[in-house]
Scaffold this motif. Structure first.
Motif, PDB file in Angstrom:
ATOM      1  N   GLY A  86       0.975  -1.063   0.043  1.00  0.00           N
ATOM      2  CA  GLY A  86       0.149  -0.187  -0.043  1.00  0.00           C
ATOM      3  C   GLY A  86       0.898   1.234   0.086  1.00  0.00           C
ATOM      4  N   PHE A  87       1.989   1.311  -0.690  1.00  0.00           N
ATOM      5  CA  PHE A  87       2.986   2.347  -0.481  1.00  0.00           C
ATOM      6  C   PHE A  87       3.538   2.463  -2.021  1.00  0.00           C
ATOM      7  N   SER A  88       2.822   3.045  -2.869  1.00  0.00           N
ATOM      8  CA  SER A  88       3.120   3.071  -4.369  1.00  0.00           C
ATOM      9  C   SER A  88       4.098   4.205  -4.765  1.00  0.00           C
ATOM     10  N   GLY A  89       4.256   5.037  -3.704  1.00  0.00           N
ATOM     11  CA  GLY A  89       5.196   6.468  -3.887  1.00  0.00           C
ATOM     12  C   GLY A  89       4.337   7.583  -4.422  1.00  0.00           C
ATOM     13  N   LEU A  90       2.903   7.396  -4.303  1.00  0.00           N
ATOM     14  CA  LEU A  90       2.075   8.635  -4.388  1.00  0.00           C
ATOM     15  C   LEU A  90       2.263   9.692  -3.554  1.00  0.00           C
ATOM     16  N   LEU A  91       2.497  10.789  -3.737  1.00  0.00           N
ATOM     17  CA  LEU A  91       2.396  11.792  -2.675  1.00  0.00           C
ATOM     18  C   LEU A  91       1.342  12.771  -2.479  1.00  0.00           C
ATOM     19  N   VAL A  92       0.956  13.062  -1.221  1.00  0.00           N
ATOM     20  CA  VAL A  92      -0.030  13.781  -0.973  1.00  0.00           C
ATOM     21  C   VAL A  92       0.301  15.390  -0.451  1.00  0.00           C
ATOM     22  N   LEU A  93      -0.467  16.308  -0.782  1.00  0.00           N
ATOM     23  CA  LEU A  93      -0.275  17.614  -0.390  1.00  0.00           C
ATOM     24  C   LEU A  93      -0.544  17.792   1.443  1.00  0.00           C
ATOM     25  N   PRO A  94       0.092  18.685   1.848  1.00  0.00           N
ATOM     26  CA  PRO A  94      -0.278  18.811   3.164  1.00  0.00           C
ATOM     27  C   PRO A  94      -1.710  19.122   3.394  1.00  0.00           C
ATOM     28  N   GLN A  95      -2.326  18.437   4.207  1.00  0.00           N
ATOM     29  CA  GLN A  95      -3.785  18.669   4.403  1.00  0.00           C
ATOM     30  C   GLN A  95      -4.099  19.690   5.566  1.00  0.00           C
ATOM     31  N   SER A  96      -3.538  19.864   6.221  1.00  0.00           N
ATOM     32  CA  SER A  96      -3.745  21.068   7.181  1.00  0.00           C
ATOM     33  C   SER A  96      -2.687  21.881   7.421  1.00  0.00           C
TER      34      SER A  96
ATOM     35  N   ASP B  26      13.928  -7.872  -5.637  1.00  0.00           N
ATOM     36  CA  ASP B  26      12.736  -7.143  -6.513  1.00  0.00           C
ATOM     37  C   ASP B  26      12.911  -5.688  -6.565  1.00  0.00           C
ATOM     38  N   PRO B  27      13.333  -5.126  -7.741  1.00  0.00           N
ATOM     39  CA  PRO B  27      13.437  -3.788  -7.882  1.00  0.00           C
ATOM     40  C   PRO B  27      12.771  -2.903  -7.223  1.00  0.00           C
ATOM     41  N   VAL B  28      11.226  -3.211  -7.270  1.00  0.00           N
ATOM     42  CA  VAL B  28      10.323  -2.374  -6.766  1.00  0.00           C
ATOM     43  C   VAL B  28      10.434  -2.139  -5.185  1.00  0.00           C
ATOM     44  N   LEU B  29      10.651  -3.407  -4.684  1.00  0.00           N
ATOM     45  CA  LEU B  29      10.933  -3.512  -3.121  1.00  0.00           C
ATOM     46  C   LEU B  29      12.251  -2.676  -2.779  1.00  0.00           C
ATOM     47  N   VAL B  30      13.322  -2.825  -3.366  1.00  0.00           N
ATOM     48  CA  VAL B  30      14.556  -2.089  -3.178  1.00  0.00           C
ATOM     49  C   VAL B  30      14.101  -0.721  -3.263  1.00  0.00           C
ATOM     50  N   SER B  31      13.424  -0.299  -4.304  1.00  0.00           N
ATOM     51  CA  SER B  31      12.832   1.139  -4.565  1.00  0.00           C
ATOM     52  C   SER B  31      12.312   1.694  -3.190  1.00  0.00           C
ATOM     53  N   LYS B  32      11.389   0.913  -2.810  1.00  0.00           N
ATOM     54  CA  LYS B  32      10.486   1.413  -1.736  1.00  0.00           C
ATOM     55  C   LYS B  32      11.387   1.577  -0.459  1.00  0.00           C
ATOM     56  N   LEU B  33      12.338   0.532  -0.290  1.00  0.00           N
ATOM     57  CA  LEU B  33      13.430   0.788   0.774  1.00  0.00           C
ATOM     58  C   LEU B  33      14.143   2.163   0.648  1.00  0.00           C
ATOM     59  N   GLY B  34      14.302   2.432  -0.726  1.00  0.00           N
ATOM     60  CA  GLY B  34      15.087   3.845  -0.832  1.00  0.00           C
ATOM     61  C   GLY B  34      13.885   4.960  -0.427  1.00  0.00           C
ATOM     62  N   TYR B  35      12.813   4.638  -0.657  1.00  0.00           N
ATOM     63  CA  TYR B  35      11.626   5.717  -0.199  1.00  0.00           C
ATOM     64  C   TYR B  35      11.879   5.996   1.179  1.00  0.00           C
ATOM     65  N   ILE B  36      11.495   4.713   1.860  1.00  0.00           N
ATOM     66  CA  ILE B  36      11.796   4.919   3.222  1.00  0.00           C
ATOM     67  C   ILE B  36      12.951   5.574   3.871  1.00  0.00           C
ATOM     68  N   GLN B  37      13.996   5.220   3.360  1.00  0.00           N
ATOM     69  CA  GLN B  37      15.457   5.820   3.865  1.00  0.00           C
ATOM     70  C   GLN B  37      15.161   7.410   3.323  1.00  0.00           C
ATOM     71  N   MET B  38      14.623   8.004   2.269  1.00  0.00           N
ATOM     72  CA  MET B  38      14.421   9.336   1.984  1.00  0.00           C
ATOM     73  C   MET B  38      13.381   9.639   3.090  1.00  0.00           C
ATOM     74  N   GLN B  39      12.501   9.001   3.585  1.00  0.00           N
ATOM     75  CA  GLN B  39      11.572   9.459   4.714  1.00  0.00           C
ATOM     76  C   GLN B  39      12.014   9.758   5.939  1.00  0.00           C
ATOM     77  N   ILE B  40      13.309   8.883   6.132  1.00  0.00           N
ATOM     78  CA  ILE B  40      13.981   9.324   7.517  1.00  0.00           C
ATOM     79  C   ILE B  40      15.184  10.172   7.249  1.00  0.00           C
ATOM     80  N   GLY B  41      15.457  10.667   6.320  1.00  0.00           N
ATOM     81  CA  GLY B  41      16.552  11.615   6.280  1.00  0.00           C
ATOM     82  C   GLY B  41      17.816  10.807   5.871  1.00  0.00           C
ATOM     83  N   ASP B  42      17.851   9.414   5.430  1.00  0.00           N
ATOM     84  CA  ASP B  42      18.975   8.757   5.213  1.00  0.00           C
ATOM     85  C   ASP B  42      19.509   8.834   3.535  1.00  0.00           C
TER      86      ASP B  42
END
Lengths: 439, 371
Positions: A85-95, B208-224
């Motif tokens: 459930g984590f496709s990379g879709l981004l959401v604008l700040p909602q509040s 799985d390249p998609v899974l490795v990409s999602k790992l990257g997204y999470i790393q971006m999320q936490i500032g790594d």
């Protein structure tokens, strides 16, 4: 948040806080056909195993063809990781959210002409007002907006580094000629409050020549903080070294040899992280004593990130060491006999150090009699011992002749050192426990 | 140990008499399954409820596995319509998934020598997923972790009996449940657990390249950011080293778009929105239905102060590829943009809302338009 302006205006400001967008995460109800069309163990049946796969694969959602007018993507898994459930879709700040000291306030401002006629000679200004100051964010008088046609809008993005706590007002103003040629003035006010994202609690302990500074950072915000860097800037004449525990779990090496550093996440609403610094005086001699006496240890610089790398940065005020971390006289116990017999004298080896820059003493040493409990360890013989003077930064060894009058765990307590010249009393020794045995 | 690699069957498949082929079409598997499946693909969940109800009341379902498959569609439809309590009650009516009532060998007259559980695996999944929707997150997590143990036991058992096709299927289910867990921990911002679970998969040869990409997204999320760049670089390497007979689940277009989207994210987080837009446009050129690229490009345009164009990008995608573009997140973003662009935004939002009502599937959550 916006106060309604007086009168009827053709123009109106619309504002949206523009912090970083967020990832949309929502584990879905999406399936694989082999988990729906048939029983879970059907593939144990060799007939089914060899024949079902072709049937099933024709129903797997392989289609990304836009002409395929089904909503299969909401029902079937196209790819295994869709289940996250984590496709990379981004959401604008909602509040609007909360704004914290050390962050950058960023806002999209749009001024709309909702009337049926053109407005001319538009000048727009945006300003931040706090208790202490007014900061101009935007002023278009030098590069005029000019005309906004009916139904049109003019947009701008403003940024401001938040360095002050408390109430803020963003004032957006527009000067314009409306459809009747009348010069109008539209002010709009957007209020928000800036709070403190962190608190830092410190503890200072001194062990011999080393001072230890423990800093605890607590997160008061509603989101997680990812600590980027915590740097301690020591005061002059001090050096600081950060102490880290040995890693419980050694760095994980992936098959490509990637070293994994676990992130420092300080959780929202009260999460904490501790730092330990070892501090020493860097320069000897009298500067050393000055540094100790001044008791300013330095400042902490903290930089962090929140959602998707949104940065924040704060500096603490000066952190003070405890003034009494500087002792003039220090007493250390160097040796106690391993066997202490009831009513039999024993000798304790002590060292007295003078931490000041002047000669101290000569001294008199005795055990005080003013304590609450009865004493079962006392001087054997003369009740007062004389010690010679000790030069600046020097020390002297001596032996105390003691005797214990009760069995079991006893204490040597209340040892007094008296400077006979300065007429000053020191109590430099904590209670020492001994074990008294029978003959 | 077995990795997550496709195992080819060496022995010849048992011969089939085409006249009695039990697996020729969906309707061979269950009563009018093709029609149920078609309704599900179109998102007509209310019609599914009707169809199931009718089949039950007219006694059209003759075999126990038919009942279970229909029950699965019914429970799924109820969850899609956000009737989570009803779905949960219906699941509870089965009492125990592991009961002998749901085993093929209990009905030798119907299933001959077939043995094992006839419960569609989806029911176990939905059973674990529902508690989250009913506000019982801890119960849901427990269910998933128990399900993981159950699956791993199945893999062992099937392996011992050399049932290779079953092992394959159950391994796929293990990966599925791990992904569900990663998603739930991610939703609760338990990033360290997510990273551990993902690395567990990668370290056990699940590349799985998609899974490795999602790992990257999470790393971006936490500032790594260094870690994220490493992960994205790894994905690019996987693309470059890809062989023509690669049985990976990704097509060429999907793989290339994945790499572009990863690059775009790095630009976006670094506030270089112009470069991010450029990457997303490459994706859209290759595949106009790449809704992540479309949505994220629109957001970048906003951060470039171009609200009008960001709205146009989203509106265009809804017009050109409605069944792919129509999702709640895109609608939320579009409505936020409308609220910013128009003083009187209720009118335009109502237009959108009406269009959605005509086009959207039954499970679309219309509250996202905030009308």
């Amino acid at each position: 948040m916006s106060t309604t302006p007086q009168g009827i205006h053709s123009l109106a400001f619309r504002v949206m806080r523009l912090c970083k967008p967020s990832f949309h995460v929502e584990p879905p109800f999406r399936l694989d056909p082999s988990d729906l069309f048939v029983g879970e163990d059907i593939f144990d049946d060799p007939l089914a195993a060899s024949n079902l796969s072709s049937l099933l694969s024709s129903h797997v959602n392989k289609s990304t063809d836009s002409s395929d007018m089904t909503f299969a993507n909401r029902f079937l898994l196209h790819h295994p990781s869709d289940a996250m459930g984590f496709s990379g879709l981004l959401v604008l700040p909602q509040s609007f959210g909360a704004i914290y000291l050390g962050e950058t306030f960023c806002s999209y401002i749009s001024i709309n002409n909702s009337s049926n006629f053109e407005v001319k000679d538009v000048i727009i200004k945006a300003e931040i007002q706090t208790e202490r100051e007014r900061i101009l964010l935007l002023d278009t008088s030098k590069s005029p907006v000019g005309t906004i046609h009916a139904g049109g809008h003019y947009d701008f993005i403003v940024e401001h580094d938040v360095k002050e706590l408390g109430a803020y007002t963003m004032v957006c103003t527009a000067l314009y000629n409306d459809g009747d040629g009348e010069r109008k003035y539209l002010p709009q006010f957007f209020k928000f409050v800036v709070a403190n994202p962190l608190s830092v609690r410190t503890k200072v302990r001194t062990v011999k020549e080393t001072t230890y500074l423990e800093a605890c950072i607590e997160n008061h915000t509603k989101s997680n903080l990812y600590v980027d860097q915590v740097e301690f800037e020591p005061a002059p004449y001090w050096t600081a070294k950060i102490l880290k525990a040995d890693e419980l779990y050694p760095a994980d090496n992936l098959s490509t040899g990637e070293i994994v550093k676990p992130p420092i996440i300080v959780r929202s609403g009260g999460g904490i992280h501790n730092y330990l610094y070892q501090m020493k005086i860097s320069s000897p001699g009298s500067e050393q004593v000055k540094a100790k006496r001044s008791s300013i240890l330095g400042k902490l610089q903290i930089s962090w990130r929140t959602n998707l790398g949104e940065p924040g940065r704060l500096q603490t005020q000066q952190i003070l060491g405890t003034p009494s971390s500087c002792k003039e006289i220090e007493l250390q116990v160097l040796g106690i006999p391993s066997l202490i017999i009831l009513d039999k004298p024993f000798s304790v080896h002590l060292n007295l150090t003078n931490h000041t820059d002047r000669e101290l003493g000569p001294f008199e040493v005795w055990l005080s009699k003013n304590s609450a409990h009865e004493k079962f360890v006392m001087f054997n013989g003369l009740q007062t011992m004389a010690l010679p003077a000790v030069e600046a930064f020097g020390s002297t060894d001596f032996h105390l002749n003691l005797v214990a009058t009760k069995l079991g765990v006893q204490r040597i307590s209340g040892l007094i050192v008296f400077d006979t010249i300065e007429k000053k009393t020191f109590e430099p020794l904590a209670d020492v426990e001994i074990f008294v045995e029978s003959d | 140990s077995l990795g997550f690699v496709v195992v080819a069957l060496d022995e010849p498949s048992p011969t089939i008499d085409p006249l009695t082929n039990q697996f020729g079409s969906l309707n061979d598997l269950s009563h009018e399954l093709a029609s149920l499946q078609d309704l599900a693909m179109r998102g007509s969940w209310r019609s599914i409820l009707d169809k199931v109800s009718r089949a039950r009341s007219l006694d059209l379902l003759t075999k126990p596995d038919d009942h279970l498959i229909y029950l699965s569609y019914n429970v799924l439809a109820l969850t899609k319509l956000r009737r989570f309590s009803d779905a949960s009650n219906e699941l509870d009516s089965l009492h125990d998934f592991n009961s002998h009532h749901y085993k093929y060998e209990t009905y030798p007259k119907l299933y001959h020598t077939r043995s094992g559980s006839m419960v569609p695996f989806s029911l176990r999944f939905i059973h674990a997923q529902l508690p989250f929707k009913l506000g019982n997150r801890q119960e849901g997590l427990d269910c998933f972790y128990l399900l993981l143990n159950f699956i791993r036991q199945k893999i062992k058992d099937k392996g011992i009996h050399s049932l290779q096709e079953s092992v394959k299927i159950w391994r796929k289910r293990e990966v599925f449940v791990l992904h569900c867990l990663i998603g739930h921990h991610l939703g609760a911002k338990e990033f360290n657990v997510c990273l551990d679970l993902i690395r567990h998969l990668i370290n056990h040869d699940y590349l799985d390249p998609v899974l490795v990409s999602k790992l990257g997204y999470i790393q971006m999320q936490i500032g790594d950011f260094e870690g994220a760049k490493g992960s994205f670089h790894r994905v690019e390497t996987m693309l470059n080293e890809r062989k023509n007979d690669d049985s990976s689940a990704l097509s060429e277009v999907e793989f290339r778009n994945l790499v572009n989207r990863n690059k775009a994210l790095v630009f976006l987080v670094g506030k270089d929105y112009v470069s991010a837009v450029r990457e997303y446009e490459e994706c859209m050129e290759r595949d106009p239905a790449d809704v992540v690229a479309v949505n994220n490009k629109a957001l970048c345009l906003m951060y470039l102060r171009d609200l009008s164009d960001s709205i146009k990008v989203l509106e265009n995608s809804l017009e050109r590829v409605p069944t792919v573009a129509l999702n709640e997140t895109l609608a939320v973003n579009l409505c936020s943009m409308y609220e910013l662009a128009y003083v009187n935004h209720s009118e335009i939002k109502r237009t959108l809302s009406n269009w959605i009502a005509r086009v959207a599937p039954d499970d679309f959550d219309a509250s996202c338009t905030r009308v």
